[in-house]
Scaffold this motif. Sequence first.
Motif, short mmCIF file in Angstrom:
data_model
loop_
_atom_site.label_atom_id
_atom_site.label_comp_id
_atom_site.label_asym_id
_atom_site.label_seq_id
_atom_site.Cartn_x
_atom_site.Cartn_y
_atom_site.Cartn_z
N UNK A 1 0.99 -1.12 -0.19
CA UNK A 1 0.12 0.08 -0.10
C UNK A 1 1.00 1.17 -0.07
N UNK A 2 1.96 1.14 0.82
CA UNK A 2 2.78 2.54 0.91
C UNK A 2 3.51 2.55 -0.48
N UNK A 3 3.85 1.68 -1.19
CA UNK A 3 4.41 1.69 -2.52
C UNK A 3 3.32 2.25 -3.56
N UNK A 4 2.23 2.29 -3.22
CA UNK A 4 1.34 3.01 -4.30
C UNK A 4 1.65 4.61 -4.06
N UNK A 5 2.31 5.21 -2.95
CA UNK A 5 2.42 6.69 -2.63
C UNK A 5 3.82 6.78 -3.10
N UNK A 6 4.58 5.75 -3.55
CA UNK A 6 6.05 6.06 -3.68
C UNK A 6 6.23 5.26 -5.22
N UNK A 7 5.86 5.68 -5.92
CA UNK A 7 6.15 4.92 -7.46
C UNK A 7 7.52 4.76 -8.04
N UNK A 8 8.28 5.56 -7.30
CA UNK A 8 9.93 5.37 -7.64
C UNK A 8 10.35 4.27 -7.12
N UNK A 9 9.74 3.62 -6.14
CA UNK A 9 10.43 2.49 -5.57
C UNK A 9 9.54 1.04 -6.01
N UNK A 10 10.20 0.16 -6.56
CA UNK A 10 9.54 -0.89 -7.30
C UNK A 10 10.48 -2.07 -6.84
#
Length: 202
Positions: A8-17
């Motif tokens: 869920x948090x990575x939806x706010x951090x598109x630069x993190x894959x």
Amino acid sequence: MPLVTTDILKEYLPEVTGTGSDTELSNLLDRVEATIARFLGFPSPDSSNTPKLDVNTYTLYIDSYWIDDISVLQLPLRPVVTITSVHADPDRVYGADTEVNSDEYEIDKQQGLLIIKTNTSTVGFTKAYRGNKVVGTFGFTLYHKDIVHAVCVYASQLHRAKTSQGKKSQTVRQATTSYLPNTIPQEVKQILYPYRNSVVII
């Protein structure tokens, strides 16, 4: 475990894959949720030394009933998930003879109130130091989407500010960049204010 997942948090951090940062993000979520839980007035649950946002068991001691109404007990935590046991005992023994049975009260889960029903054997709650003991589960779930959003906004801000941690500004080639303090953003506070518990002094 944190209330919010790393996915869920990575939806706010598109630069993190990928999953390479999952441990780091999970640790960040733990810290952010503890900070927000303190802001809302949550103490540490029975099973931890750190305040939590997700559903946990708490043993609460309340000195008095609500203002001048002995039939209403204001709990210092909300939202309420379940109530396991309630005792009203000015002697603080909390024996079976002072237990308020579950069929004798109603629960206002959102406001955090226990309300004695009419025509029951229990007259009301007591007014004494730690005279009312309540054991129950309290906290948030993923259903509380605004709480999830608040956690993610704050956590994503802290993640992006890692390189400027502890700095007020940085000058490179005569150009100065000023950094915002890594406190809870006002946007997040506006979401959280309606959820603050009664023990919090504003």
